[in-house]
Design an enzyme around this catalytic site. Sequence first.
Site, PDB file in Angstrom:
ATOM      1  N   ARG A  16      -4.996   5.844   4.375  1.00 37.37           N
ATOM      2  CA  ARG A  16      -3.648   5.339   4.092  1.00 37.37           C
ATOM      3  C   ARG A  16      -3.764   4.022   3.335  1.00 37.37           C
ATOM      4  NH1 ARG A  16      -0.075   1.050   4.388  1.00 37.37           N
ATOM      5  NH2 ARG A  16      -0.901   0.525   6.452  1.00 37.37           N
ATOM      6  N   HIS A 208      -4.207  -5.751  12.425  1.00 34.53           N
ATOM      7  CA  HIS A 208      -4.525  -5.152  11.124  1.00 34.53           C
ATOM      8  C   HIS A 208      -4.847  -6.291  10.172  1.00 34.53           C
ATOM      9  CE1 HIS A 208      -4.027  -2.213   7.764  1.00 34.53           C
ATOM     10  NE2 HIS A 208      -3.649  -3.297   7.114  1.00 34.53           N
ATOM     11  N   HIS A 210      -6.980  -8.038   6.672  1.00 31.66           N
ATOM     12  CA  HIS A 210      -7.605  -7.891   5.363  1.00 31.66           C
ATOM     13  C   HIS A 210      -8.638  -8.997   5.191  1.00 31.66           C
ATOM     14  CE1 HIS A 210      -4.936  -4.775   3.402  1.00 31.66           C
ATOM     15  NE2 HIS A 210      -4.381  -4.971   4.577  1.00 31.66           N
ATOM     16  N   CYS A 241      -2.283  -3.769  -0.597  1.00 31.36           N
ATOM     17  CA  CYS A 241      -0.878  -3.360  -0.674  1.00 31.36           C
ATOM     18  C   CYS A 241      -0.382  -3.459  -2.110  1.00 31.36           C
ATOM     19  CB  CYS A 241      -0.023  -4.244   0.234  1.00 31.36           C
ATOM     20  SG  CYS A 241       1.746  -3.887   0.144  1.00 31.36           S
TER      21      CYS A 241
END
Length: 320
Positions: A16, A208, A210, A241
């Site tokens: 995803r 989550h 990065h 993103c």
Amino acid sequence: MTGPTPDVLLRDVTLRDGLQLTGKPLPTERKIEIVRELLRLGVPSLEIGSLARPDLVPPLADTLDVVAGLTAAELERCWVWVATPRHVARAVEAGARNVQYCLSVSDAHNRANIGRDTETSLAAMPEAIATALAAGGRIELCLATAFTCPFDGPVDPDRVLRIVADPRTAGAADVVVCDTLGQAAPGEVSALIGRVHRERPDERVVFHGHDTWGQGVANTLAAVDAGAGMVDGALGGLGGCPFAPGASGNTATEDLLFALRPSWLDPARLVDLAALSIELLAELDEPNRSRTLQGIRSPAAAFPWTAAHQGAPALRAEPC
């Protein structure tokens, strides 16, 4: 942290978040193969796609086809990203069991990402929750831009907590706190995850992260220490993103696993995951950012986590 953390689950989000910015498509059949290989290797949970508009995020346009190609048992361990009650209905009708209802803490990013302000997304969440639960599924509250917004800058932690405490989110199984841009530092992560954990002690908190500023593993370990029960990563640090300028790849799954050492992981499985990571990112013509791959290639055969110790062939170099 002083040792292994077997109670912390790793969710791989390669299929995803990892694919959102890739230039080359990945065939549906290949995605299903990757799901099955990751599950076979022991990865507890996966994010396998999104119902974002296919014209805006083309690599994920076949998400419902991926869902249709998996068994019910496989889908119990898989999550699908959604942003509206209609998304939830489509996902569960296709067979999905777990959905991640995402909204941004920042209005500016929510408009860029979902096309509405945060309050509108929040107001629709009770319907989304009811739809998921009526189908016997689970739903997460996922909070993007929980630390910084690409348009408005730093995000007030109190704004995050107001959403977490909002009664319209009751019924969510988990609260996902996202460092969407990878700009948080470990102290900030620890503080916010701790506050969310205290506000929702009966729900699992997910981090989550990065790795834009090289803090992905450190931030994840800080989140675990503060009470996170699940953490996200992507093979080779793939991802980002498309609606968040400045966002780079996710924290690498391989790096998180080496740091966390869950009870199901052994050196041979980590070597196999690294080989899968190299193969997949080469298919996509994407650079592999995992630092663990460097370690696995070490000639230090006395260290059990190296390919040399495992008697495995030397892993080929990742693409430039």
